[in-house]
Write a protein that holds these residues in place. Structure first.
Motif, PDB file in Angstrom:
ATOM      1  N   THR A   1     -37.612   7.603 199.973  1.00  0.00           N
ATOM      2  CA  THR A   1     -37.964   8.427 198.801  1.00  0.00           C
ATOM      3  C   THR A   1     -36.817   8.536 197.799  1.00  0.00           C
ATOM      4  N   ALA A   2     -35.565   8.470 198.280  1.00  0.00           N
ATOM      5  CA  ALA A   2     -34.440   8.531 197.332  1.00  0.00           C
ATOM      6  C   ALA A   2     -34.469   7.302 196.419  1.00  0.00           C
ATOM      7  N   VAL A   3     -34.807   6.160 197.000  1.00  0.00           N
ATOM      8  CA  VAL A   3     -34.907   4.929 196.200  1.00  0.00           C
ATOM      9  C   VAL A   3     -36.090   5.029 195.232  1.00  0.00           C
ATOM     10  N   LEU A   4     -37.213   5.555 195.727  1.00  0.00           N
ATOM     11  CA  LEU A   4     -38.390   5.713 194.855  1.00  0.00           C
ATOM     12  C   LEU A   4     -38.065   6.626 193.675  1.00  0.00           C
ATOM     13  N   ALA A   5     -37.333   7.701 193.951  1.00  0.00           N
ATOM     14  CA  ALA A   5     -36.984   8.657 192.882  1.00  0.00           C
ATOM     15  C   ALA A   5     -36.108   7.984 191.834  1.00  0.00           C
ATOM     16  N   ALA A   6     -35.156   7.173 192.287  1.00  0.00           N
ATOM     17  CA  ALA A   6     -34.275   6.481 191.339  1.00  0.00           C
ATOM     18  C   ALA A   6     -35.076   5.479 190.504  1.00  0.00           C
ATOM     19  N   MET A   7     -36.026   4.802 191.143  1.00  0.00           N
ATOM     20  CA  MET A   7     -36.867   3.838 190.420  1.00  0.00           C
ATOM     21  C   MET A   7     -37.701   4.549 189.360  1.00  0.00           C
ATOM     22  N   ALA A   8     -38.279   5.696 189.743  1.00  0.00           N
ATOM     23  CA  ALA A   8     -39.125   6.447 188.811  1.00  0.00           C
ATOM     24  C   ALA A   8     -38.295   6.982 187.649  1.00  0.00           C
ATOM     25  N   ALA A   9     -37.080   7.483 187.958  1.00  0.00           N
ATOM     26  CA  ALA A   9     -36.227   8.039 186.904  1.00  0.00           C
ATOM     27  C   ALA A   9     -35.860   6.967 185.886  1.00  0.00           C
ATOM     28  N   ARG A  10     -35.565   5.775 186.374  1.00  0.00           N
ATOM     29  CA  ARG A  10     -35.207   4.697 185.450  1.00  0.00           C
ATOM     30  C   ARG A  10     -36.423   4.269 184.613  1.00  0.00           C
ATOM     31  N   ALA A  11     -37.579   4.215 185.251  1.00  0.00           N
ATOM     32  CA  ALA A  11     -38.795   3.833 184.510  1.00  0.00           C
ATOM     33  C   ALA A  11     -39.077   4.818 183.380  1.00  0.00           C
ATOM     34  N   ILE A  12     -38.814   6.103 183.634  1.00  0.00           N
ATOM     35  CA  ILE A  12     -39.052   7.118 182.595  1.00  0.00           C
ATOM     36  C   ILE A  12     -38.041   6.987 181.460  1.00  0.00           C
ATOM     37  N   ARG A  13     -36.819   6.549 181.784  1.00  0.00           N
ATOM     38  CA  ARG A  13     -35.844   6.313 180.710  1.00  0.00           C
ATOM     39  C   ARG A  13     -36.286   5.120 179.869  1.00  0.00           C
ATOM     40  N   VAL A  14     -36.869   4.128 180.494  1.00  0.00           N
ATOM     41  CA  VAL A  14     -37.314   2.948 179.746  1.00  0.00           C
ATOM     42  C   VAL A  14     -38.557   3.284 178.913  1.00  0.00           C
ATOM     43  N   PHE A  15     -39.489   4.000 179.537  1.00  0.00           N
ATOM     44  CA  PHE A  15     -40.705   4.423 178.828  1.00  0.00           C
ATOM     45  C   PHE A  15     -40.948   5.912 179.042  1.00  0.00           C
ATOM     46  N   PRO A  16     -40.382   6.759 178.175  1.00  0.00           N
ATOM     47  CA  PRO A  16     -40.571   8.214 178.335  1.00  0.00           C
ATOM     48  C   PRO A  16     -42.046   8.628 178.334  1.00  0.00           C
ATOM     49  N   LEU A  17     -42.918   7.785 177.767  1.00  0.00           N
ATOM     50  CA  LEU A  17     -44.359   8.068 177.779  1.00  0.00           C
ATOM     51  C   LEU A  17     -44.893   8.275 179.192  1.00  0.00           C
ATOM     52  N   LEU A  18     -44.176   7.710 180.167  1.00  0.00           N
ATOM     53  CA  LEU A  18     -44.657   7.772 181.555  1.00  0.00           C
ATOM     54  C   LEU A  18     -44.341   9.104 182.221  1.00  0.00           C
ATOM     55  N   ARG A  19     -43.638   9.959 181.505  1.00  0.00           N
ATOM     56  CA  ARG A  19     -43.154  11.193 182.112  1.00  0.00           C
ATOM     57  C   ARG A  19     -44.259  12.022 182.773  1.00  0.00           C
ATOM     58  N   ASP A  20     -45.429  12.102 182.140  1.00  0.00           N
ATOM     59  CA  ASP A  20     -46.478  12.955 182.729  1.00  0.00           C
ATOM     60  C   ASP A  20     -47.580  12.133 183.410  1.00  0.00           C
ATOM     61  N   VAL A  21     -47.313  10.872 183.661  1.00  0.00           N
ATOM     62  CA  VAL A  21     -48.289  10.044 184.378  1.00  0.00           C
ATOM     63  C   VAL A  21     -47.990  10.158 185.868  1.00  0.00           C
ATOM     64  N   ARG A  22     -49.036  10.410 186.632  1.00  0.00           N
ATOM     65  CA  ARG A  22     -48.783  10.731 188.036  1.00  0.00           C
ATOM     66  C   ARG A  22     -48.777   9.513 188.953  1.00  0.00           C
ATOM     67  N   VAL A  23     -48.081   9.704 190.059  1.00  0.00           N
ATOM     68  CA  VAL A  23     -48.010   8.687 191.104  1.00  0.00           C
ATOM     69  C   VAL A  23     -49.262   8.802 191.964  1.00  0.00           C
ATOM     70  N   THR A  24     -49.899   7.679 192.253  1.00  0.00           N
ATOM     71  CA  THR A  24     -51.039   7.753 193.173  1.00  0.00           C
ATOM     72  C   THR A  24     -50.671   7.244 194.567  1.00  0.00           C
ATOM     73  N   ARG A  25     -49.764   6.278 194.645  1.00  0.00           N
ATOM     74  CA  ARG A  25     -49.307   5.821 195.960  1.00  0.00           C
ATOM     75  C   ARG A  25     -48.059   4.966 195.787  1.00  0.00           C
ATOM     76  N   ALA A  26     -47.484   4.588 196.899  1.00  0.00           N
ATOM     77  CA  ALA A  26     -46.293   3.740 196.890  1.00  0.00           C
ATOM     78  C   ALA A  26     -46.287   2.934 198.171  1.00  0.00           C
ATOM     79  N   TRP A  27     -45.631   1.784 198.144  1.00  0.00           N
ATOM     80  CA  TRP A  27     -45.505   1.019 199.387  1.00  0.00           C
ATOM     81  C   TRP A  27     -44.177   0.265 199.395  1.00  0.00           C
ATOM     82  N   ALA A  28     -43.818  -0.146 200.588  1.00  0.00           N
ATOM     83  CA  ALA A  28     -42.673  -1.035 200.761  1.00  0.00           C
ATOM     84  C   ALA A  28     -43.204  -2.357 201.289  1.00  0.00           C
TER      85      ALA A  28
END
Lengths: 104, 373
Positions: free
Chosen positions: B278-305
């Protein structure tokens, strides 16, 4: 298709569905209120545009998603109605800001 | 169970094996594609779906050439799959961006790409360094932290699940046997043929192609080959479907043809561990929001490795066994990008019992330990 049982006791609550004021009852879920108001379909799918409505009524099928008070993709069956709640049915995928792209 | 006899057995029903098998269709080869089953690690079902060229070939010029050859052939593969199976793999190949968030990141990236292209024998491919304004023209909505990036017109994406489905369908409709639940446990080289012992009986073949992903590490030595591949864990976050806003893929962020937004990143050496970090997922999400702030309120539905199939030097392996001619090993970590050369060049050559010339630059014996003189 759906009718309330005669022993309904909840107080009347006014909500709006697509701008139309509708009576719901205290304790209703949004999905129940949609049914009681005669709304079978509350969204269309993002991929094919097929109509969808509340199905499982217990939080697992995600077919009852509607916009509630400005927030898109809320599960109607997992949300209780509140006075003045604004429910908007969804057409296709939710929006985010969609600026126009140029070709490189 | 009576033994099945075929001319060629491809071991591995993922993107690599299925592309090779697809390339052998309609050549008059009796073919079996053996898939392990749902217990397999299945990089083909966990990958991010990019057709990605920029950056490939650093340290091995031939890999840059092989990768761009595949990218250039991808439109032909997509058209063939559609024509033969009716399945649209949603190819979108109008360019892709590697975004940089600091001036230093951009400098390092630009310098690395310049060194990549300057390697001896490197067949150049298009790659541009874009400043912020150029990025924003192509991708409106990009955040204020994006200072620029690199772009290649050859990059793109597709729907990798439909790609796998289409390759399987293409093999099946031309008479190839797609054998599910056939985990190969032992390969016995015999005179002029191979006996494959599987969890559902024996398959005999004149030639065998090992395209079993991580299982190649244990299968290849059974035919005198060395493919010391190891798992490299990546993670993918899936967001809600939203209306189209991303006309081009980024290396770590893309929107599918059906509207889903995917964030994909991370490389971890954790053996066969497929759990989410989850720490890696959080870092990935934080960077994605910096690249596209529009994604800030778009929710996660699932994740996988999922596990990449990584060779010691990160490059593919294409080899025929010197000890057991007719046995081949194929492995790579870019089964989507390389699907076009696997289907259109490699498959037909392997059906004839040889490697295409371009694939001979990736031998298996480069990993052999040589005795000191």
């Amino acid at each position: 298709m759906f009718a309330r049982l005669p022993d309904t006791t909840g107080a009347r609550i006014a909500i709006s569905i697509d701008g139309e004021t509708v009576d719901a009852r205290a304790g209703d879920t949004v999905a129940a209120a949609l049914f009681a108001a005669g709304r079978g379909a509350c969204r269309s799918t993002p991929v094919t545009g097929a109509p969808r409505g509340p199905f499982c009524m217990m939080g697992v099928c995600f077919d009852c998603m509607v916009e509630i008070d400005g927030r898109p993709n809320q599960q109607g069956c997992a949300t209780r109605v509140a006075a003045g709640m604004r429910i908007v049915t969804q057409r296709g995928a939710r929006a985010i800001a969609t600026p126009d792209a140029e070709s490189p | 169970m009576s033994a099945a006899r075929v001319d060629v057995a491809v071991v591995g029903g993922g993107l690599v094996g299925a592309a090779i098998a697809f390339g052998m269709r309609a050549l008059g080869v009796r073919l079996a594609l053996l898939d392990e089953g749902d217990v397999a690690h299945r990089a083909a079902r966990g990958n991010f779906g990019l057709i990605w060229v920029q950056g490939k070939g650093f340290g091995m010029a031939a890999y840059g050439g092989w990768t761009q050859a595949s990218a250039r052939e991808w439109p032909r593969l997509a058209a063939l799959l559609h024509e033969e199976t009716g399945i649209d793999v949603a190819l979108r190949q109008a360019g892709g961006l590697h975004a940089c968030l600091t001036a230093r990141e951009l400098d390092v990236r630009a310098e690395r790409m310049a060194r990549l292209l300057a390697q001896p024998g490197f067949e150049p491919y298009p790659i541009e360094v874009l400043d912020r304004a150029a990025v924003a023209r192509r991708l409106p909505g990009v955040g204020p932290d994006v200072v620029g990036g690199t772009w290649s017109a050859l990059d793109g994406d597709c729907n990798p699940l439909r790609l796998l489905h289409a390759l399987h369908a293409g093999v099946a409709r031309t008479g190839g046997q797609v054998l599910a639940g056939h985990r190969v446990t032992r390969i016995e080289p015999a005179a002029g043929r191979f006996v494959l012992h599987t969890s559902r009986g024996i398959v005999e073949c004149a030639r065998v192609v090992l395209a079993a992903g991580l299982a190649n590490a244990t299968l290849a030595p059974m035919v005198g080959l060395n493919a010391p591949v190891t798992p490299n864990k990546g993670q993918v976050i899936v967001l809600e479907r939203v209306r189209p806003f991303l006309p081009y893929p980024l290396e770590t962020l893309r929107q599918t043809d059906e509207g889903t937004v995917l964030i994909g990143d991370a490389q971890q050496e954790r053996g066969f561990d497929e759990t989410l970090d989850t720490a890696v997922l959080a870092a990935m999400a934080a960077r994605a929001i910096r690249v596209f702030p529009l994604l800030r309120d778009v929710r996660v539905t699932r994740a996988w490795a999922a596990l990449r199939v990584m060779s010691p030097d990160g490059f593919p392996v294409y080899a025929q066994s010197p000890a057991c001619p007719g046995a081949f090993v194929v492995t790579c970590h870019s089964g989507v990008t390389l699907a076009a050369v696997h289907a259109l060049a490699l498959g037909a050559a392997l059906a004839d019992g040889e490697l295409p010339a371009a694939a001979r630059a990736f031998p298996a014996d480069r990993f052999d330990v040589r005795a000191a003189a």
